[in-house]
Design an enzyme around this catalytic site. Structure first.
Site, mmCIF file in Angstrom:
data_model
loop_
_atom_site.group_PDB
_atom_site.id
_atom_site.type_symbol
_atom_site.label_atom_id
_atom_site.label_comp_id
_atom_site.label_asym_id
_atom_site.label_seq_id
_atom_site.Cartn_x
_atom_site.Cartn_y
_atom_site.Cartn_z
ATOM 1 N N HIS A 27 -1.357 1.783 7.465
ATOM 2 C CA HIS A 27 -1.870 1.586 6.108
ATOM 3 C C HIS A 27 -1.791 2.907 5.352
ATOM 4 C CE1 HIS A 27 -4.175 -0.051 2.831
ATOM 5 N NE2 HIS A 27 -5.127 0.861 2.977
ATOM 6 N N CYS A 84 0.833 -1.211 0.000
ATOM 7 C CA CYS A 84 0.000 0.000 0.000
ATOM 8 C C CYS A 84 0.866 1.259 0.000
ATOM 9 C CB CYS A 84 -0.951 -0.002 1.189
ATOM 10 S SG CYS A 84 -0.141 -0.087 2.803
#
Length: 932
Positions: A873, A333
């Site tokens: 994230h 990510c």
């Protein structure tokens, strides 16, 4: 630096025939005689392994929990007995999956080295297993990787491939190292599935019923046929973690999805960028600045594997390019976030969707042979031609891992660090300067800044000319001032992005006990408020203000543990994160020594009990108490009277009014041997004689030189003289008489740094503005001790003051908000909300070069980071410039988002474009063409 965390599965028949080779079970082992000896053996084996690094060496994974217990055992002092017990058998159960067998243990996912596990060389594991048994053993191989500079790392996690057997649709996990070859993969598959290798064929044959094949089966779609004779590595073949592969034997493919119409072309990594111009339906194009919108926009076939969509993409009327997500290939990510921000940068899109093949610089020794630029360009074409279908950036990830091994594997990384590498790598791959000229820089000679800055920028462009430099690089002015001779040095340097510190509004309270070296006051605790993420300089400044420190005085900070100095805080830039709430911190206030005179620390420890110090040496049970005194002394000479004076100064405020006392030194000189030596040698005065002599002289205090660990004692005579080292330690012996004369309670019971109250409210971080971050970046500050400047005036390295000013700003301006702070022991994330303008960011007052250019910017992309370190994230916000609408890119998921949602405390990297620049003019032309 931390090793790259990937796993290497080993053939246990080759490397571990039997686990008893590495451990002794139900047997009595001869442990080293002392913890110190055990630590020495392990340290020597580790050093020997590090001196003989070679590819294929084995390392073993050990639970950090068990290893910490072992470290506490071997690092404890031997003087007070074994306070930390010897750990039990090696216990790795907390880092392996419960579903795995002890013969083939599988590590839990997302473990972090140093936090969950440690790596030890095979020789160390063998010795630990011999002493402690336990396990299970988790061996991993040392690999060598990198393109230009080869480096060693340990693979910790396996490249796990999910093999679908088309004969019965069963799925089996195959674990191999990323550097294993396709040929090795076939061998392992044959062994596991009982398929003869003679049936394996590299290309489909007319008679499919006599052959077996393994296919790249990414996304459950047949792609590349893997050649069983190939020595190409799994990583080079773009096979990634948890990816599917398909085994077909004797025509078993009939029930499975047919191969893509592109056939094997999906596996070809382009060596040249596509020369076709790409038109984006409903979006900017970007061949000559105009959009040609029609009912259908047909895109050229992209001959590159695994794009996650058909190789031939058609965008219908009303469909937009630039709305494709990026598949997560396993903790990628961070990469997806940075790529989406660049993929929505107008001049980057314009450049890479055209023919840029003539700019490829394959001979640049600083570049990647053009391969990185080609892989990036092909990825952008996919993103802008696939509508809303997610793209799997496997080919790009493979190239990235090859040229930047720090990003290989499947650990989380930093999107800004990737961005920095990618921009620099793209520049070098696209640098139009094939031969960089040698340019001898001229001295500024008091010339105007404008002239010097332009000259240095032209020098820079003569060696660096690419689209990245043209749109992403600016220039700042750097001023250094020597604090001694006042010499001023001015340089003008290019920058690709600005890394801004985040001034913290969060604070913490720290209690420090202040000792006065001159004896003018009793020890006094001070509680001061400092920035939560501040430095020791902040603490010293606050403490100096609280105690009214004068200009000719200084403070020395130290942590006290077990009545000794555990460490000093002498680096003013050291983070306050190192100071924990339950620790005991003191500050010694003293006069500053004259410049030019050498200085050394004098530590004065306090000891005392019923038996005298010299008697206690036999049993090594000298009992320390209180807080040590510390001051600086001259390194040229230190005598007994000097030490008398220092101790008298510290003790004078502790003196009880009704009593008087004198301080004297011991009567004997020379090193005191241990008890056995004293008894065996008649030529050395016995301790009993020394004590009697001391009593006869009616000494109130006796003083002894001692070592760092307090094992050796040497009486110090009043007329002795010694050459102090970096730290000189003496022990002052207290008896009942001294305790009557002096109130030693002030030396005991130091307050903790901070006593947490259950009723205390958690302080909230106040918002700060982007402008305050920029001002902190531009503020004048002294260089760190490890970053000294060589002053041409003094001809010496000096801790100069440095001041930065913005001089030239690029069309694309990138701000990196430094949310992550690192120290030797700690990592921390700052969650402060930064209020940044979305429109009308005016930087005019911060730019020193007034050349009439616009310094007004607007935001078009943001790289976000949510969560903490290691488990966070990344996502991205990006605006499609032509319709002025924002979208949220969360890996493969893309959704529209309101502009009001863009501002939040997750913002990490901000992308701005200049308003009124050539970029905006081209976008306006595109919009006008759409309206027509």
């Amino acid at each position: 630096s931390s090793v790259i965390v990937i796993w290497q599965s080993l053939d246990r028949n080759m490397t571990i025939a039997n686990s008893t080779d590495f451990m002794v079970e139900n047997a009595v082992c001869d442990f080293p005689s002392t913890p110190e000896e055990e630590r020495r053996i392990v340290s020597e084996l580790t050093t020997e392994s590090e001196d003989n690094l070679k590819e294929g060496n084995l390392y073993f994974v050990i639970s950090k929990r068990w290893y910490t217990r072992w470290e506490k055992y071997v690092e404890q002092p031997t003087t007070n007995g074994c306070e930390s017990p010897r750990p039990g058998p090696i216990e790795n159960s907390d880092i392996i999956e419960n579903t795995t067998s002890s013969d083939d243990p599988q590590l839990r996912r997302l473990l972090v080295e140093g936090e969950h596990y440690v790596l030890v060389p095979q020789q160390v594991w063998n010795r630990l297993a011999e002493w402690y048994s336990g396990g299970p053993p988790i061996p991993r191989k040392l690999i060598c990787q990198g393109f230009y500079s080869r480096s060693f790392s340990v693979e910790v996690y396996p490249l796990c491939l999910l093999l679908t057997d088309a004969r019965d649709d069963s799925i089996t996990a195959i674990r191999l190292g990323k550097q294993a070859s396709i040929k090795e993969l076939y061998e392992k598959v044959c062994a596991m599935t009982e398929v003869s290798q003679e049936k394996m064929c590299s290309f489909p044959h007319i008679d499919m019923y006599e052959q077996a094949h393994i296919w790249d089966y990414f996304g459950k779609r047949k792609g590349q046929l893997l050649d069983p004779s190939s020595n190409k590595s799994l990583e080079e073949s773009s096979l990634h973690m948890d990816q599917d592969i398909l085994l077909e034997v004797d025509g078993s493919s009939s029930s499975h999805i047919a191969m893509s119409s592109a056939g094997n072309e999906l596996a070809l990594v382009p060596l040249e960028p596509s020369r076709s111009l790409v038109t984006i339906a409903g979006g900017p194009t970007l061949s000559n600045g105009h959009s040609t919108t029609s009912k259908f926009s047909l895109f050229p076939r992209i001959t590159s594997e695994d794009d996650g969509c058909d190789s031939l993409s058609i965008l219908g009327k009303g469909e937009r390019g630039g709305l494709a997500g990026l598949s997560n290939l396993g903790n990628t990510c961070f990469m997806n976030s940075a790529l989406q921000c660049l993929a929505h940068t107008p001049p980057i899109i314009e450049y890479f969707l055209q023919d840029y093949s003539e700019d490829i610089n394959r001979d640049n020794p600083l570049g990647m042979c053009g391969e990185l630029a080609i892989a990036f360009g092909e990825l952008l074409k996919k993103l802008w031609s696939s509508g809303r279908n997610a793209v799997a950036p496997r080919s790009f990830k493979t190239k990235l891992a090859r040229f930047a091994p720090q990003f290989s594997g499947y650990n989380q990384h930093d999107s800004q660090e990737l961005l920095a590498f990618l921009l620099d790598g793209l520049h070098e791959d696209l640098n139009k300067v094939k031969r960089k000229p040698y340019i001898e820089l001229k001295d500024s000679d008091s010339r105007p800044d404008e002239e010097v800055a332009e000259e240095l920028w032209n020098y820079h462009k003569a060696r660096n000319d690419s689209v990245i430099v043209n749109v992403c690089q600016g220039q700042y002015k750097s001023t250094l001032i020597c604090p001694v001779c006042g010499k001023i040095s001015i340089t003008f340097d290019p920058f690709m992005y600005l890394s801004l510190p985040l001034p913290s509004t969060l604070t913490r309270q720290i209690t420090v006990t202040l000792f006065y070296c001159d004896g003018s006051h009793l020890p006094m605790p001070y509680t001061v408020t400092v920035p939560k993420y501040g430095s020791c300089r902040d603490l010293i400044t606050a403490l100096g203000t609280a105690c009214c420190l004068t200009n000719d005085e200084s403070l020395l900070l130290a942590e006290i543990y077990d009545h000794k100095v555990f460490r000093y805080f002498e680096n003013p830039l050291e983070s306050l994160n190192l100071i924990k709430d339950d620790e005991h911190i003191v500050a010694y206030r003293m006069k500053q020594m004259q410049k030019g005179s050498g200085k050394a620390k004098l530590e004065i420890l306090h000891g005392g009990q019923e038996r005298a110090v010299l008697e206690s040496v036999r049993g090594r049970d000298v009992k320390l108490f209180g807080t040590p005194f510390v001051t600086y002394v001259n390194t040229e000479r230190l005598s007994g009277p000097d030490i008398d004076a220092v101790i008298s100064g510290f003790l004078s405020p502790l003196h009880r009014v009704q009593a008087s006392s004198k301080i004297h030194n011991g009567v004997e000189n020379g090193h005191l041997p241990n008890a056995d030596t004293v008894e065996a040698s008649g030529s050395i005065t016995s301790p009993d004689t020394e004590i009697e002599d001391a009593c006869d002289r009616e000494l109130s205090f006796r003083i002894f030189l001692t070592d760092e660990r307090g094992l050796d004692f040497k009486p110090l005579k009043s007329d002795s003289s010694l050459k102090p080292g970096i730290v000189t330690r003496v022990l002052v012996e207290w008896n009942e008489g001294e305790h009557e004369n002096y109130d030693s309670s002030y030396l005991n019971d130091l307050p903790e740094v901070h006593k947490t109250s259950f009723s205390a409210k958690k302080t909230r971080q106040e918002a700060i503005s982007l402008f305050s971050c920029l001002e902190a970046f531009l503020a004048e500050e002294p260089l760190g001790p490890d970053d000294m400047w060589f002053c041409p005036g003094c001809k010496e390295h000096r801790q100069a003051n440095k001041k930065l000013d913005l001089w030239k700003l690029p069309d694309i301006l990138v701000f990196h908000l430094k949310r992550f702070t690192y120290s030797r022991y700690l990592k921390n994330k700052i969650e402060t909300f930064v209020d940044f303008p979305i429109n009308d960011l005016d930087l005019s007052k911060y730019v020193k070069n007034k050349n009439g250019q616009s310094y007004l910017y607007e935001l078009y992309a943001v790289s976000n980071h949510y969560g903490g370190l290691g488990g966070g994230h990344y996502t991205a916000y990006a605006k499609l410039i032509d319709d002025n609408k924002w979208h949220h890119f969360d890996d493969s998921h893309v959704s529209s988002v309101n502009e009001s949602e863009i501002k939040n405390s997750a913002a990490y990297v901000l992308f701005y474009r200049r308003v009124g620049s050539k970029i905006e003019s081209q976008t306006a032309e595109v919009s006008m063409a759409d309206m027509d």
